[in-house]
Design an enzyme around this catalytic site. Structure first.
Site, PDB file in Angstrom:
ATOM      1  N   ASN A   1      -4.908   1.949  -4.350  1.00 54.06           N
ATOM      2  CA  ASN A   1      -4.435   0.560  -4.452  1.00 54.06           C
ATOM      3  C   ASN A   1      -5.263  -0.375  -3.568  1.00 54.06           C
ATOM      4  O   ASN A   1      -5.581  -1.497  -3.955  1.00 54.06           O
ATOM      5  CB  ASN A   1      -2.956   0.462  -4.065  1.00 54.06           C
ATOM      6  CG  ASN A   1      -2.044   0.981  -5.165  1.00 54.06           C
ATOM      7  OD1 ASN A   1      -2.448   1.075  -6.327  1.00 54.06           O
ATOM      8  ND2 ASN A   1      -0.816   1.336  -4.812  1.00 54.06           N
TER       9      ASN A   1
ATOM     10  N   TYR B   1      -2.662  16.260   5.545  1.00 57.15           N
ATOM     11  CA  TYR B   1      -3.487  15.251   6.211  1.00 57.15           C
ATOM     12  C   TYR B   1      -4.987  15.512   5.972  1.00 57.15           C
ATOM     13  O   TYR B   1      -5.699  14.636   5.490  1.00 57.15           O
ATOM     14  CB  TYR B   1      -3.172  15.268   7.706  1.00 57.15           C
ATOM     15  CG  TYR B   1      -3.848  14.167   8.492  1.00 57.15           C
ATOM     16  CD1 TYR B   1      -3.532  12.827   8.282  1.00 57.15           C
ATOM     17  CD2 TYR B   1      -4.800  14.468   9.458  1.00 57.15           C
ATOM     18  CE1 TYR B   1      -4.152  11.819   9.011  1.00 57.15           C
ATOM     19  CE2 TYR B   1      -5.417  13.465  10.201  1.00 57.15           C
ATOM     20  CZ  TYR B   1      -5.087  12.148   9.974  1.00 57.15           C
ATOM     21  OH  TYR B   1      -5.698  11.153  10.704  1.00 57.15           O
TER      22      TYR B   1
ATOM     23  N   ASP C   1       4.790  -1.178   1.209  1.00 57.38           N
ATOM     24  CA  ASP C   1       4.307   0.203   1.105  1.00 57.38           C
ATOM     25  C   ASP C   1       3.093   0.147   0.179  1.00 57.38           C
ATOM     26  O   ASP C   1       3.221  -0.251  -0.990  1.00 57.38           O
ATOM     27  CB  ASP C   1       5.427   1.069   0.505  1.00 57.38           C
ATOM     28  CG  ASP C   1       5.017   2.519   0.327  1.00 57.38           C
ATOM     29  OD1 ASP C   1       3.804   2.804   0.347  1.00 57.38           O
ATOM     30  OD2 ASP C   1       5.920   3.354   0.165  1.00 57.38           O
TER      31      ASP C   1
ATOM     32  N   LYS D   1      -7.120  13.179   3.508  1.00 60.90           N
ATOM     33  CA  LYS D   1      -8.263  12.362   3.933  1.00 60.90           C
ATOM     34  C   LYS D   1      -9.538  12.728   3.172  1.00 60.90           C
ATOM     35  O   LYS D   1     -10.361  11.874   2.869  1.00 60.90           O
ATOM     36  CB  LYS D   1      -8.492  12.521   5.437  1.00 60.90           C
ATOM     37  CG  LYS D   1      -7.435  11.848   6.295  1.00 60.90           C
ATOM     38  CD  LYS D   1      -7.515  10.330   6.211  1.00 60.90           C
ATOM     39  CE  LYS D   1      -6.477   9.670   7.107  1.00 60.90           C
ATOM     40  NZ  LYS D   1      -6.466   8.211   6.974  1.00 60.90           N
TER      41      LYS D   1
ATOM     42  N   PHE E   1      -0.983   1.998  15.776  1.00 62.27           N
ATOM     43  CA  PHE E   1      -1.686   2.053  17.054  1.00 62.27           C
ATOM     44  C   PHE E   1      -3.099   1.441  16.927  1.00 62.27           C
ATOM     45  O   PHE E   1      -3.379   0.369  17.490  1.00 62.27           O
ATOM     46  CB  PHE E   1      -1.709   3.522  17.521  1.00 62.27           C
ATOM     47  CG  PHE E   1      -2.780   3.866  18.497  1.00 62.27           C
ATOM     48  CD1 PHE E   1      -2.957   3.114  19.653  1.00 62.27           C
ATOM     49  CD2 PHE E   1      -3.630   4.950  18.267  1.00 62.27           C
ATOM     50  CE1 PHE E   1      -3.968   3.432  20.560  1.00 62.27           C
ATOM     51  CE2 PHE E   1      -4.624   5.272  19.164  1.00 62.27           C
ATOM     52  CZ  PHE E   1      -4.797   4.507  20.304  1.00 62.27           C
TER      53      PHE E   1
ATOM     54  N   GLY F   1       4.360   2.819  12.255  1.00 60.36           N
ATOM     55  CA  GLY F   1       3.977   1.669  13.078  1.00 60.36           C
ATOM     56  C   GLY F   1       5.207   0.881  13.505  1.00 60.36           C
ATOM     57  O   GLY F   1       6.332   1.239  13.160  1.00 60.36           O
TER      58      GLY F   1
ATOM     59  N   TYR G   1     -15.515   5.024  -6.085  1.00 54.79           N
ATOM     60  CA  TYR G   1     -15.518   3.557  -6.264  1.00 54.79           C
ATOM     61  C   TYR G   1     -16.903   2.992  -5.933  1.00 54.79           C
ATOM     62  O   TYR G   1     -17.368   2.051  -6.576  1.00 54.79           O
ATOM     63  CB  TYR G   1     -14.440   2.891  -5.399  1.00 54.79           C
ATOM     64  CG  TYR G   1     -13.113   2.750  -6.120  1.00 54.79           C
ATOM     65  CD1 TYR G   1     -12.345   3.872  -6.415  1.00 54.79           C
ATOM     66  CD2 TYR G   1     -12.627   1.503  -6.523  1.00 54.79           C
ATOM     67  CE1 TYR G   1     -11.136   3.759  -7.080  1.00 54.79           C
ATOM     68  CE2 TYR G   1     -11.421   1.376  -7.196  1.00 54.79           C
ATOM     69  CZ  TYR G   1     -10.678   2.506  -7.477  1.00 54.79           C
ATOM     70  OH  TYR G   1      -9.489   2.399  -8.139  1.00 54.79           O
TER      71      TYR G   1
END
Ligand SMILES: NC(=O)c1ccc[n+]([C@@H]2O[C@H](COP(=O)([O-])OP(=O)(O)OC[C@H]3O[C@@H](n4cnc5c(N)ncnc54)[C@H](O)[C@@H]3O)[C@@H](O)[C@H]2O)c1
Length: 314
Positions: A101, A147, A58, A151, A13, A38, A161
């Site tokens: 990744n 979820y 993926d 997150k 979306f 999606g 990072y």
């Protein structure tokens, strides 16, 4: 701008609107998606643009790209409550291994990275409205934890990072966003109400409908993300609409705009469903010069028009 930009989750979306907007601004866009939530149809119209390419992948599995990229938007993650119940392991994987990744891809290319985080990192907030400095009140073992905690882990990875590898990173905390291309059956309030009203069925309101949400139209959301990516600000920024409405108010507005005869059907409140949610957007105003422009009622009209189109897949 003429940058090479990767958008993971670009067939979703928000991601599909982001790809569209980045192309319009003259960039080249590589959309990576495995279509778990999606749809290829969301970006079908972009496929004839030679500056756009779609890679079915993926992101939790190893992959590489031949192109040198300058920016990476990590939008890949299922985001609706029905997905939390159906595919929690995929959600945990994409927000851990998948994010890593994508961070490695950005690192390899010395590209700037933007993570699509969420207001869910605040959990059931004890502070209202929510500022970025609030650490949250999350149930780590609840039904939404795949979820919320996924997150929060993503945010931690991004900051590691940034600190350890000196990667240029951005974190957007997205508050409820809506608009065309939402899935009819994704369990979120607006698609639920609009499809129920269009079908003349009762609108399902949980609890008494007094819980509040703030709804940001997708064009404003994408605008905020692009501004953040191109800003010099490296800490999380809330992007959402601070106009708070109750779920009941929303249901009544949908019935009015659809001119439907639907009634409202009150059902018990699901577990861990936050009662109040509203962003404090002072930081977005100050650091990235962003605030929403589209009124929720106007966005709702556009969304209803889109849901009325016969080609809309369920
Ligand atoms: N829509 C909202 O209100 C909202 C609110 C807060 C945060 N967000 C975040 O914004 C991002 C986009 O959300 P959305 O509403 O567009 O959801 P969406 O489900 O429509 O889009 C997510 C996209 O990611 C893809 N995807 C998921 N797992 C993948 C994987 N392992 N590999 C490759 N692609 C994968 C899906 O197929 C989909 O196209 C998500 O990260 C979500 O958590 C959205």
């Amino acid at each position: 701008m003429n940058s090479m930009i990767v958008v993971s989750g670009g067939a979703g979306f928000i991601g599909s609107h982001l790809c569209e907007r980045l192309l319009k601004e003259g960039n080249r866009v590589i959309c990576i998606d495995n279509f778990v939530t999606g749809r290829k149809e969301n970006v079908q119209h972009l496929l004839q643009d030679e500056k756009f390419s779609l890679v079915e992948q993926d992101i939790t599995k190893p992959f590489s790209l031949d192109e040198k990229v300058e920016q990476v938007y990590n939008m890949a993650s299922p985001a609706s409550p029905v997905d939390f119940a159906k595919i929690p392991l995929e959600i945990l994987a994409v927000n851990s291994v998948g994010t890593r990744n994508m961070l490695d891809l950005a690192s390899l290319n010395k590209a700037r990275f933007l993570e699509s985080s969420t207001s869910e990192v605040y959990g059931e907030p004890l502070e209202h409205p929510q500022k970025e400095t609030y650490w949250g009140n999350v149930n780590s073992i609840g039904e939404r934890s795949c979820y919320d905690e996924g997150k929060r882990f993503s945010e931690a990875l991004v900051m590691a990072y940034a600190r350890e590898k000196e990667l240029e990173t951005r974190i957007v905390r997205i508050f409820n966003t809506f608009g065309p291309r939402m899935r009819k059956d994704d369990g979120r309030a607006i698609p639920n109400f609009v499809s129920q009203a269009l079908e003349g069925k009762p609108l399902t309101v949980y609890g008494k409908g007094k819980q509040t949400r703030s709804f940001c139209f997708v064009s404003d959301q994408v605008d905020g993300q692009i501004k953040l990516m191109n800003s010099g600000y490296g800490l999380p920024v809330n992007v959402g609409n601070p106009v708070e409405i109750t779920i009941l108010e929303l249901a009544e507005k949908v019935i009015e705009l659809v001119e439907s005869k639907s009634k409202i059907d009150f059902k018990p409140l699901p577990k861990d469903d936050p009662t109040r949610r509203m962003p404090d957007i002072s930081l977005a105003k100050k650091e990235i010069g962003w605030q929403p422009k589209v009124k929720w009622e106007d966005g709702l009209k556009q969304t209803i028009d889109w849901f009325k189109k016969p080609f809309f897949p369920g």
